[in-house]
Enzyme design. Structure first.
Site, mmCIF file in Angstrom:
data_model
loop_
_atom_site.group_PDB
_atom_site.id
_atom_site.type_symbol
_atom_site.label_atom_id
_atom_site.label_comp_id
_atom_site.label_asym_id
_atom_site.label_seq_id
_atom_site.Cartn_x
_atom_site.Cartn_y
_atom_site.Cartn_z
ATOM 1 N N GLU A 62 0.805 -1.223 0.000
ATOM 2 C CA GLU A 62 0.000 0.000 0.000
ATOM 3 C C GLU A 62 0.837 1.272 0.000
ATOM 4 O O GLU A 62 0.476 2.259 -0.636
ATOM 5 C CB GLU A 62 -0.967 0.006 1.190
ATOM 6 C CG GLU A 62 -2.133 -0.973 1.034
ATOM 7 C CD GLU A 62 -1.782 -2.409 1.354
ATOM 8 O OE1 GLU A 62 -0.690 -2.648 1.904
ATOM 9 O OE2 GLU A 62 -2.584 -3.307 1.044
ATOM 10 N N HIS A 131 -11.673 -4.790 8.244
ATOM 11 C CA HIS A 131 -12.344 -4.449 6.988
ATOM 12 C C HIS A 131 -13.500 -3.471 7.190
ATOM 13 O O HIS A 131 -14.240 -3.199 6.260
ATOM 14 C CB HIS A 131 -12.888 -5.708 6.307
ATOM 15 C CG HIS A 131 -11.844 -6.557 5.665
ATOM 16 N ND1 HIS A 131 -10.846 -7.184 6.369
ATOM 17 C CD2 HIS A 131 -11.641 -6.908 4.359
ATOM 18 C CE1 HIS A 131 -10.086 -7.875 5.539
ATOM 19 N NE2 HIS A 131 -10.538 -7.720 4.317
#
Lengths: 328, 369
Positions: A62, A131
């Site tokens: 990321e 999440h």
């Protein structure tokens, strides 16, 4: 409802496709955004249509997605990076804070960073750990960034186009709980909606309900319930969290004298706190009751068996509204 | 039990000039041109002179904290000479020698370390090079992004990025070399292995025998070079950059050198490393080495050296004058470059700065920039 009505996630895809077609400098990159079309299908079909050079599957890293986007943006490309879930955005936030948000400033405008970082966020879909977080306040605290959250297919299309065309870095957070909740007819006309302004979703005179993202849906339902009780609630969707359009909120609060802020993120040091502080600074004398926040708890987002008890419910919003209405 | 060897690798080391300035092997073609060698020597000398002045400016309270490049001039000067104008450089903070060859003025460097953002709007303002990156290794990713843009647009350009040995412990370094390898990007990584990351020696930084071998894991070549031998540095860089330009992909160059100075002017290296170690490395100085070679070749003499030193001192003094005469920025400059347009909702904060500016001017304490 018209046959060509689309969901929020389809509106994201539609906006991406429109801009990839219209602007050769735009590129899409991220994990699984290519052949797979993204884990939520937000980039479905884009690589097939625009090729591997424009829609790039990246290695799984990321910080790299953010850092490489900065390099591309400095070269005049307009990278639209996807972080697969907001829970994984934190390695990328380093690059966003240390470089993307300050490149224009530290070079006095010589290099700029016109990039968008998209990420699905929020709870309510029974997802694995990490999440379901809502950490928009953390991002909104960073000088030099814009933080934008759409609450409907129409807003997703228009605001994403605006974010891509903006000359500065934008974090675009997509409330995944409402990715497929409602459909709207969204003409693919390439028309952007304005950033840096709130959207009034419902006009009212008795109380102002301020919210954004997925919580707009519970809040609108509460406004309907209130209408049946003879209470006229104004609902404001903040949409651009940073920079925050306080004028729209203040005008509403000056009219209604009462305000409830609803957000999914935990309460302390949240965006709701900033809104409440500014109301206190600028519209205290208009208030007939203290500002009330209805939010998630100051704890780790619970795993999905308990998440519905974490997310602000219609009942909790309604209770908050009653408290503010009954204050005096 | 039988195990099949599926891969094997090796790392080579390159040097042309030993520490006395004697050749260890035939020189590459470019080094047979006296003008090139003299250019490299002059630029290294100017870099060192400007660097010494920067330290002096800090010591005398006229500049902020500054990281010297003393002893690493061969690396940065070689980078600057090997790159083309249209290439893009993403520097760490000891590459003054490269920056000076890429349109950055000495006074820009002074301005930057003097606390003024305009130092990163260097030269004539048209450069596409990145400003110095302070967060360690973060610039490695920018170079991969720049290289991706070159590749997508089919431009024959190369991104060059530098960092120190400590940076090769960072995730951003590994993420960058991994992407560079996976996408076969036109980027060259130059690691200034100066043996010290502030107080942490290389032996505690990594168990890897070389830093060059880190490239192997990313799927491309890593080469170790004597970073105090400007001929070896330039030769390796030129080949790596040209290879990248031709589509051959990335290279990692580990340049062995030594940090002859404190980490920055705010550091005192005597607290953590022995003086004898520094003295030992002083003998390997990249400038002395080239000076001796040029002397032996009859390309240089004491008189030329004196003239060069005088010329460098003059250039540096002119930069000091320019730096010290830089007009202040208005207070609003702290918000005016954050976004293309300062958000309307934050107008009151800019107004507050304007009022502060006005108050300063009324007291005669502000100079318009």
């Amino acid at each position: 409802m018209a046959n060509n009505a689309i969901t929020l996630v389809e509106a994201v895809t539609q906006a991406l496709a429109y801009e990839l077609n219209a602007d050769p400098d735009t590129v899409v990159l991220g994990e699984d955004v290519g052949v797979n079309g993204g884990v939520f299908r937000a980039t479905a079909g884009l690589q097939q249509r625009f090729g591997k050079d424009r829609v790039m599957d990246t290695p799984l890293a990321e910080s790299m997605i953010a850092g490489a986007s900065i390099g591309m943006a400095a070269q005049g490309l307009k990278p639209i990076a996807e972080i697969q879930f907001m829970g994984f955005i934190f390695p990328a936030v380093d690059q966003m804070i240390t470089h993307a948000a300050r490149m224009r400033n530290r070079t006095r405008g010589r290099l700029t960073c016109p990039m968008v970082m998209r990420a699905p966020f929020g709870g309510g879909i029974h997802a694995p750990e990490h999440h379901s977080e809502s950490t928009e306040a953390l991002l909104a605290h960073i000088p030099g960034l814009r933080v934008v959250i759409p609450s409907s297919p129409t807003l997703a299309y228009g605001l994403l186009l605006a974010a891509i065309r903006d000359p500065d870095p934008v974090i675009f957070l997509e409330p995944k709980r409402i990715y497929r909740l409602v459909k709207q007819e969204v003409p693919d006309n390439g028309e952007a909606l304005p950033l840096d302004v709130c959207f009034q979703l419902r006009e009212g005179t008795d109380i102002t309900l301020v919210t954004w993202g997925a919580s707009t849906h519970e809040t609108l339902k509460v406004a309907n319930t209130l209408a049946k009780q003879g209470v006229s609630a104004e609902v404001i969707d903040v949409a651009t969290i940073k920079p925050l359009d306080m004028n729209t909120i203040l005008q509403s609060v000056e009219k209604t004298g009462r305000c409830v802020i609803v957000h999914e993120a935990c309460r302390s040091f949240g965006v709701g706190a900033e809104i409440a502080a500014q109301i206190a600074e600028k519209a205290l004398t208009s208030l007939m009751a203290p500002v009330k926040r209805v939010t998630g708890y100051d704890t780790v987002m619970p795993y999905f068996k308990l998440e519905k008890h974490y997310l602000p419910s219609e009942a909790q919003i309604l209770a908050g509204v009653q408290e503010v209405l009954e204050y005096a | 039990m039988q195990r099949e060897q599926v891969a094997s690798f090796s790392i080579s080391h390159l040097r042309f000039l030993d520490e006395h300035g004697n050749t260890t092997q035939d020189l590459p073609e470019f080094a047979k041109d006296p003008d090139t060698l003299l250019y490299l020597y002059r630029t290294m000398s100017l870099t060192r002179a400007a660097d010494a002045k920067a330290v002096n400016l800090q010591r005398t309270g006229r500049m902020g904290t500054y990281p010297s490049s003393l002893g690493q001039e061969a690396i940065s000067v070689a980078i600057g000479h090997a790159m083309r104008k249209e290439d893009v450089f993403c520097p760490y903070y000891r590459e003054q020698g490269t920056m000076l060859q890429r349109g950055v003025k000495i006074e820009d460097i002074f301005n930057y370390w003097g606390g003024d953002e305009r130092g990163s709007n260097f030269g004539d303002g048209t450069s596409e090079d990145f400003p110095i990156s302070v967060p360690i290794a973060s610039q490695c990713l920018h170079a991969t992004g720049v290289a991706t843009a070159f590749k997508l647009r089919k431009q024959p350009r190369v991104a060059v990025v530098s960092c120190g040995d400590g940076a090769t412990s960072e995730g951003d370094f590994y993420e960058a070399i991994n992407l560079a390898g996976a996408w076969n990007l036109p980027v060259v990584f130059v690691v200034n292995n100066n043996k010290w990351a502030i107080s942490v020696p290389l032996s505690e930084q990594t168990a890897a025998q070389t830093i060059a071998q880190k490239a192997i894991a990313a799927g491309f070549d890593g080469e170790q070079v004597d970073g105090n031998d400007v001929i070896a540095m330039h030769h390796t860089l030129e080949q790596a950059i040209e290879n990248a330009r031709q589509g051959g992909g990335p290279t990692l160059i580990e340049a062995l050198t030594y940090r002859m100075c404190d980490h920055t002017t705010a550091d005192d290296a005597s607290r953590y490393r022995p003086r004898e170690e520094v003295d030992e490395h002083r003998k390997k100085c990249p400038l002395v080495r080239l000076y001796n070679y040029l002397l032996n070749q009859g390309l240089w003499d004491k008189e030329k050296e004196n003239a060069l030193q005088a010329e460098c001192a003059e250039k540096v003094q002119a930069a000091v004058d320019a730096y010290l005469n830089t007009e202040n920025q208005p207070l609003t400059s702290m918000v005016d470059y954050l976004y293309e347009t300062w958000p309307a909702s934050l107008a009151d904060q800019r107004d507050a700065l304007l009022q502060e500016q006005q108050a300063l001017e009324e007291k005669g304490e502000a100079v318009h920039g």
